[in-house]
Design a protein around this motif. Structure first.
Motif, PDB file in Angstrom:
ATOM      1  N   LEU A  69      33.552  66.036 -25.923  1.00 61.08           N
ATOM      2  CA  LEU A  69      33.094  64.745 -25.422  1.00 61.08           C
ATOM      3  C   LEU A  69      34.139  63.962 -24.625  1.00 61.08           C
ATOM      4  N   PRO A  70      35.435  63.988 -24.992  1.00 59.10           N
ATOM      5  CA  PRO A  70      36.391  63.173 -24.231  1.00 59.10           C
ATOM      6  C   PRO A  70      36.645  63.657 -22.807  1.00 59.10           C
ATOM      7  N   TYR A  71      36.226  64.869 -22.454  1.00 55.74           N
ATOM      8  CA  TYR A  71      36.677  65.477 -21.204  1.00 55.74           C
ATOM      9  C   TYR A  71      35.707  65.338 -20.050  1.00 55.74           C
ATOM     10  N   ARG A  72      34.504  64.881 -20.297  1.00 51.00           N
ATOM     11  CA  ARG A  72      33.537  64.553 -19.250  1.00 51.00           C
ATOM     12  C   ARG A  72      33.261  65.704 -18.289  1.00 51.00           C
ATOM     13  N   ASP A 130      21.385  65.754 -28.679  1.00 47.57           N
ATOM     14  CA  ASP A 130      21.264  64.304 -28.527  1.00 47.57           C
ATOM     15  C   ASP A 130      22.609  63.700 -28.110  1.00 47.57           C
ATOM     16  N   GLN A 131      23.702  64.185 -28.722  1.00 47.14           N
ATOM     17  CA  GLN A 131      25.032  63.687 -28.357  1.00 47.14           C
ATOM     18  C   GLN A 131      25.362  64.016 -26.902  1.00 47.14           C
ATOM     19  N   LEU A 132      25.068  65.238 -26.491  1.00 39.22           N
ATOM     20  CA  LEU A 132      25.391  65.656 -25.128  1.00 39.22           C
ATOM     21  C   LEU A 132      24.543  64.911 -24.107  1.00 39.22           C
ATOM     22  N   ALA A 133      23.270  64.673 -24.448  1.00 43.40           N
ATOM     23  CA  ALA A 133      22.405  63.906 -23.545  1.00 43.40           C
ATOM     24  C   ALA A 133      22.896  62.467 -23.411  1.00 43.40           C
ATOM     25  N   ALA A 134      23.320  61.879 -24.533  1.00 45.02           N
ATOM     26  CA  ALA A 134      23.819  60.507 -24.493  1.00 45.02           C
ATOM     27  C   ALA A 134      25.084  60.400 -23.653  1.00 45.02           C
ATOM     28  N   GLY A 147      25.622  62.185 -21.043  1.00 46.73           N
ATOM     29  CA  GLY A 147      25.262  62.406 -19.650  1.00 46.73           C
ATOM     30  C   GLY A 147      25.626  63.767 -19.109  1.00 46.73           C
ATOM     31  N   PHE A 148      25.874  64.748 -19.985  1.00 50.25           N
ATOM     32  CA  PHE A 148      26.253  66.081 -19.531  1.00 50.25           C
ATOM     33  C   PHE A 148      25.010  66.937 -19.277  1.00 50.25           C
TER      34      PHE A 148
END
Length: 279
Positions: free
Chosen positions: A136-139, A170-174, A176-177
């Motif tokens: 998540l931190p790496y965008r 759900d985490q990845l969608a939130a 924006g990936f």
């Protein structure tokens, strides 16, 4: 500021095998079985990518836009040993490393990086627990989540596996990936697992329901096994579970074609050829 993932660590326990030449695309052939027989007779190795198993549905607009506009593209491959590269002769022959080379060869004017965040032996819940640190931190623009092989072999209940995936997506969608799903490989251990058909059906339904591209890894390898069992054996390590350099290249080629959405002509098969070289 956008953080960049660290470069991958070498895979653990990777056995020593003969290094291979840069694997090359040999072309398009419509007579699949005839070519398969002649290739084996000549002592070469190949894999086949039937058109219907290369194309993916789902959303990859931003990823493809980066390639079309020559904008830098960061991809994170996350999962277990298939991502880490167990069975490859070196980290350079894991599927993420080979995917990066394939995409760069097709898009030489674009800065493309595929970061390997695989960790051997994990089930989906353990990979999900690493999202906050390793993903998540790496965008990244695109996340390829390889999932399910250890879960199905260890008989993780389908409902538990499904809950993990839904939460992770759900985490990845939130965040924006864009996300591409990669099911388990077809191999003796996974094919014998009691829940394997339910797992594959669930992953396909999940991808359709969420509009995500799904790499038809299990069905492709099963197709290869049915056409030529010796070819599947050539793609696997002696443990009958993990892929080797050739197997990972076939996987990387399948993913690269899916990302580019470049398909062989209808009814044809893409033959990916590899020949060994001396040490």
């Amino acid at each position: 500021m956008r953080q960049r993932p660290p470069r991958p660590h070498p895979p653990r326990r990777a056995p020593r095998t003969t290094r291979r030449r840069e694997l090359m695309l040999a072309g398009l052939f419509s007579t699949l079985l005839a070519h398969s027989a002649s290739s084996h007779a000549a002592g070469s190795e190949h894999c086949v990518l039937p058109a219907q198993l290369v194309h993916v549905s789902g959303h990859l607009q931003r990823t493809r836009a980066h390639l079309q506009l020559h904008q830098p593209l960061d991809i994170i491959a996350i999962g277990s040993s298939s991502t880490e590269g167990y069975g490859a002769s070196s980290p350079d022959h894991s599927y993420p490393a080979q995917l990066e080379r394939l995409l760069r060869s097709r898009h030489p004017d674009t800065a493309i990086h595929v970061f390997n965040r695989g960790r051997g032996g994990e089930i989906a819940a353990q990979t999900l627990a690493r999202f906050g640190r390793d993903l998540l931190p790496y965008r990244p623009t695109l996340v390829i989540w390889q999932v399910g092989a250890n879960d199905v072999v260890r008989n993780v209940p389908l409902a538990q596996f499904a809950a993990t995936l839904e939460h992770g997506l759900d985490q990845l969608a939130a965040a924006g990936f864009e996300v591409m799903l990669m099911p388990p490989q077809y191999a003796p251990q996974t094919a014998a697992a009691r829940q394997i058909d339910a797992y594959i059906d669930y992953l396909e339904d999940l991808a359709h329901r969420r509009g995500l591209p799904l790499i038809e890894r299990y069905r492709l390898m099963r197709d290869i096994a049915r056409r030529d069992a010796s070819l599947l054996r050539a793609m696997l390590t002696p443990d009958g579970m993990h892929q080797n350099d050739l197997g990972y290249y076939c996987l990387a080629a399948q993913v690269a074609y899916a990302i580019d959405d470049q398909l062989p002509p209808s009814g044809a098969a893409l033959i990916v050829q590899s020949k060994e070289r001396g040490k």
